[in-house]
Design an enzyme around this catalytic site. Structure first.
Site, mmCIF file in Angstrom:
data_model
loop_
_atom_site.group_PDB
_atom_site.id
_atom_site.type_symbol
_atom_site.label_atom_id
_atom_site.label_comp_id
_atom_site.label_asym_id
_atom_site.label_seq_id
_atom_site.Cartn_x
_atom_site.Cartn_y
_atom_site.Cartn_z
ATOM 1 C CD GLN A 115 -3.002 0.861 2.351
ATOM 2 O OE1 GLN A 115 -2.680 0.237 3.349
ATOM 3 N NE2 GLN A 115 -4.185 1.456 2.246
ATOM 4 C CE1 TYR A 142 1.299 -10.376 7.420
ATOM 5 C CE2 TYR A 142 2.799 -8.871 8.520
ATOM 6 C CZ TYR A 142 1.720 -9.723 8.560
ATOM 7 O OH TYR A 142 1.048 -9.921 9.749
ATOM 8 C CD1 TRP A 266 -2.744 -9.926 15.869
ATOM 9 C CD2 TRP A 266 -4.135 -9.179 14.291
ATOM 10 N NE1 TRP A 266 -3.535 -10.979 15.483
ATOM 11 C CE2 TRP A 266 -4.392 -10.550 14.500
ATOM 12 C CE3 TRP A 266 -4.890 -8.500 13.338
ATOM 13 C CZ2 TRP A 266 -5.386 -11.249 13.812
ATOM 14 C CZ3 TRP A 266 -5.866 -9.201 12.636
ATOM 15 C CH2 TRP A 266 -6.103 -10.551 12.876
ATOM 16 C CG LEU A 269 -7.073 1.989 15.044
ATOM 17 C CD1 LEU A 269 -6.588 3.109 14.148
ATOM 18 C CD2 LEU A 269 -7.792 2.549 16.265
ATOM 19 C CB ALA A 270 -11.805 -3.038 14.084
ATOM 20 N N GLY A 346 -0.782 -0.394 12.731
ATOM 21 C CA GLY A 346 -0.625 -0.462 11.288
ATOM 22 C C GLY A 346 -1.023 0.869 10.689
ATOM 23 C CB SER A 348 -1.314 3.731 4.983
ATOM 24 O OG SER A 348 -2.411 4.564 5.310
#
Length: 390
Positions: A115, A142, A266, A269-270, A346, A348
């Site tokens: 991403q 990954y 992990w 934030l779902a 996680g 971006s």
């Protein structure tokens, strides 16, 4: 811990240092000069299981503080030399092992090699590292192995001391061939426990853990390790957020108290659901808009997904009152669980990561009253018939 250092530096320890060590033993044991009064007080009041857990946590924190103060004084250093002090990032033991990890870690799923660009990945790792994060998580699957390569390249380029970092990776979904995936001897040298013991004995890893295993499977691995004098797992990676609580709050505490397995969680934030960006549908630039994440889109637009969005709106006033964003509240909520060793983030974009790292400042505000408020809104607190904290 420090006893290993005293053999080399014993001649340098002053009388003051000896006094500090004696005091530390007194503080850790919580001994009172008036034991009768302490005993009498114990008759009138008793701690609940949760109160006992909090007391033990405070005692451990006190013990670490005393040990650190003694060590710094021994080597004529100040607290400013510690990473926790300079960055404000708390560290916790990974389960009952001696490995200390930052309570927030950086994950590479979806982002590294996919991403985001390599430049953004480097920026994210730099922000995390400079914020006190020492835990970086990846996996061979990954981005078909690219995430591991990018992570390693950045560490090498930055010149960060490898001994200062904790790198975790995962095996199972490897290559396309039958012999390139799974947990067979061909893929990781031997079946699971024996394979991991071999990997550690060969110096290829320091510890091993599990990811998305059931409590029964973890217990079986531990039993096999003890039976054949091998190395057991120290942690389980599990999904944990406001809408996913059962495993981390009911199953893993039993494993922690019985065999010392910790929780590395992990998706706080779902998968972005708790970020608030899906409140009015699925934006085109979001993860849920990708073809390979059709399952996430279906979850968001489902009836349950709409209920979750309504609950998030009800949580907003709490976040505003605490002076934080909804994502920060959600991450701090995960961290308030003392059974969680580290929460993997996680992100971006650098802005997202900086925002999520800000949850550290919210953690002290997560009082029992605030947690109860959140529980009353969520109405999904799991129930355990047996309390394993006692």
């Amino acid at each position: 811990m420090l006893a290993a250092r005293t053999g080399a530096a014993g001649s340098q320890i002053s009388e003051e240092n000896h006094r500090l060590r004696r005091l530390s033993g007194l503080s850790i044991g919580s001994k009172d000069k008036s034991p009768k009064k302490t005993a009498e007080k114990g008759k009138d009041s008793s701690l609940s299981p949760s109160g006992q857990t909090q007391l033990r946590a405070r005692q451990l924190a006190l013990a670490r503080e005393v040990e650190m103060n003694w060590y710094l004084k021994l080597w004529e250093l100040s607290s400013e030399h510690t990473i926790a002090c300079t960055t404000g990032m708390p560290h916790r033991n990974l389960g009952k092992s001696g490995l200390r990890v930052s309570c927030l870690g950086l994950g590479t799923w979806v982002t590294f090699g996919g991403q985001i660009s390599d430049e953004v990945a480097e920026r994210l790792m730099t922000i995390a590292y400079e914020s006190g994060v020492n835990l970086f998580d990846t996996a061979e699957v990954y981005a078909a192995g690219k995430a591991e390569v990018i992570l390693g390249s950045i560490i090498k380029k930055k010149g960060w001391r490898r001994s200062s970092l904790v790198i975790t990776t995962k095996l199972y979904w490897g290559g396309k061939a039958e012999t390139e995936r799974g947990l067979s001897r061909k893929h990781i040298i031997e079946e699971i426990v024996r394979a991991m013991t071999h990997v550690i004995n060969q110096g290829m890893a320091m510890y091993w853990g599990t990811s998305r295993w059931s409590a029964m499977e973890i217990m079986e691995a531990y039993s096999v390790a003890r039976q054949f004098n091998m190395i057991p797992p120290v942690c389980e990676q599990a999904e944990y957020h406001l809408f996913q609580r059962e495993k981390v709050e009911v199953q893993l505490p039993e494993l922690y108290h019985k065999i010392g397995v910790g929780a590395m969680t992990w998706s706080p934030l779902a998968c972005g659901i708790i970020s608030g960006k899906y409140g009015n549908g699925v934006p085109e630039s979001s993860r849920a808009s990708l073809k390979c994440y059709q399952w996430l889109k279906e979850r968001i637009v489902s009836e349950e997904g709409r209920k979750q969005q309504n609950k998030l709106k009800d949580l907003l006033p709490i976040a505003e009152r605490l002076g934080c964003t909804l994502p920060q509240l959600a991450v701090a909520w995960c961290l308030r669980n003392e059974g969680v060793s580290s929460v993997l983030l996680g992100s971006s974009t650098p802005e997202q990561l900086i925002e999520n790292l800000g949850a550290i400042q919210v953690l002290p505000k997560m009082t029992s009253h605030v947690v109860n408020e959140i529980d009353n809104i969520l109405r999904n607190k799991p129930y355990s018939k047996k309390d394993y904290r006692s």
